[in-house]
Write an enzyme that holds these catalytic residues in place. Sequence first.
Site, PDB file in Angstrom:
ATOM      1  N   CYS A  90      19.378  21.268   0.248  1.00 36.93           N
ATOM      2  CA  CYS A  90      20.792  21.140  -0.111  1.00 36.93           C
ATOM      3  C   CYS A  90      21.404  20.080   0.795  1.00 36.93           C
ATOM      4  O   CYS A  90      21.447  20.258   2.020  1.00 36.93           O
ATOM      5  CB  CYS A  90      21.522  22.471   0.039  1.00 36.93           C
ATOM      6  SG  CYS A  90      23.279  22.376  -0.402  1.00 36.93           S
ATOM      7  N   CYS A 253      27.509  16.312  -4.004  1.00 37.95           N
ATOM      8  CA  CYS A 253      26.189  16.941  -3.995  1.00 37.95           C
ATOM      9  C   CYS A 253      25.148  15.995  -3.391  1.00 37.95           C
ATOM     10  O   CYS A 253      24.877  14.921  -3.938  1.00 37.95           O
ATOM     11  CB  CYS A 253      25.752  17.384  -5.391  1.00 37.95           C
ATOM     12  SG  CYS A 253      24.180  18.276  -5.402  1.00 37.95           S
TER      13      CYS A 253
END
Length: 338
Positions: A90, A253
């Site tokens: 992530c 992101c």
Amino acid sequence: MSKHHFKSIEGHTEGMPVRMVIDGAPPLAGATMEARRKTFVEHHDWMRRALMLEPRGHVHMSGTLLYPPISADADMSLLFIETSGCLPMCGHASIGSVSFAIETGLVRPKSPGTVIVDVPAGKLIAKYETDGARVSSVRFTNVPSFLLHRDVEIVHPYFGALAVDIAYGGNFYPIVEAQPNFPGCEHFTPDQLLAWGRQMQTAVNAAIDVIHPDHPGIRGVNHTMWTGAPLSNDADARAVVIAGDSLIDRSPCGTGTSARVAQRHARGLLDIGQAFRHQSLIGSCFIGRVESTTKLANGLAAILPCVEGRAYLTGRAEYYVDDAQPYAHGFSLQEYVK
């Protein structure tokens, strides 16, 4: 019945929450962080639910578990947890966790200005800059990223036939560019994109096998990237990333930016070293670049991308999980919708 106690550092990366658990994480077996991720999923997933879902979290919560390094040259290790599961990688949580660990003195890098992090997707190398005691930016070199499938036709329940690229940047992303049946993410509400993102994940997984050539345990899509025009002239593109059933990324992101940089390079739209300013739903920005090219074991062309962003520490917290209480291990409203 048991009682559990956790301590965390709270903050956000370009608007997306990061809850870094610094005390209470379980010891995990495994020689790599990917092996330890599997151990966590098999035996401790209740912990992810308890810390990410309501009543302690919310549908868009995201976080990490901070561990000591595994490899000799690393400074720290991370497991990534969010409402959709325990992820291999992530990006926004990496930027946040590196920032928080340095600012609070929890990690003292072997080489000042550089942090090496063991993560399930591989080894992450992050460069950071400081402004006094604060970490002003983090730029990490991500795992090899690549365009796996180009122009796959996916029949979506709402949009009909869509041409979709599927790229990897630590997670797999169906990337939906503007086209006749999809005018761009700016024309729709976040709730619409969330619902349609869930449908896209289902449609892609039913239509095609999405498997990492070098790591076959990483397979399937659990994200969707809807793209569109940027909100301002200082950005190159915009994306709304949907993760799992309920999460809308507030940041651009990190793994999604890596996947899109790989996609654009494979299509001849982005040169090595060229900055790609990737804007989010709320207008925050990551800067992505192709650092170098590489190949996977099967010969597939890939890149080493870097992603740069900013994170902000907002507080500290303690959480208690008492197995005797109702909803001790968290809940999601989606679980009660038929």
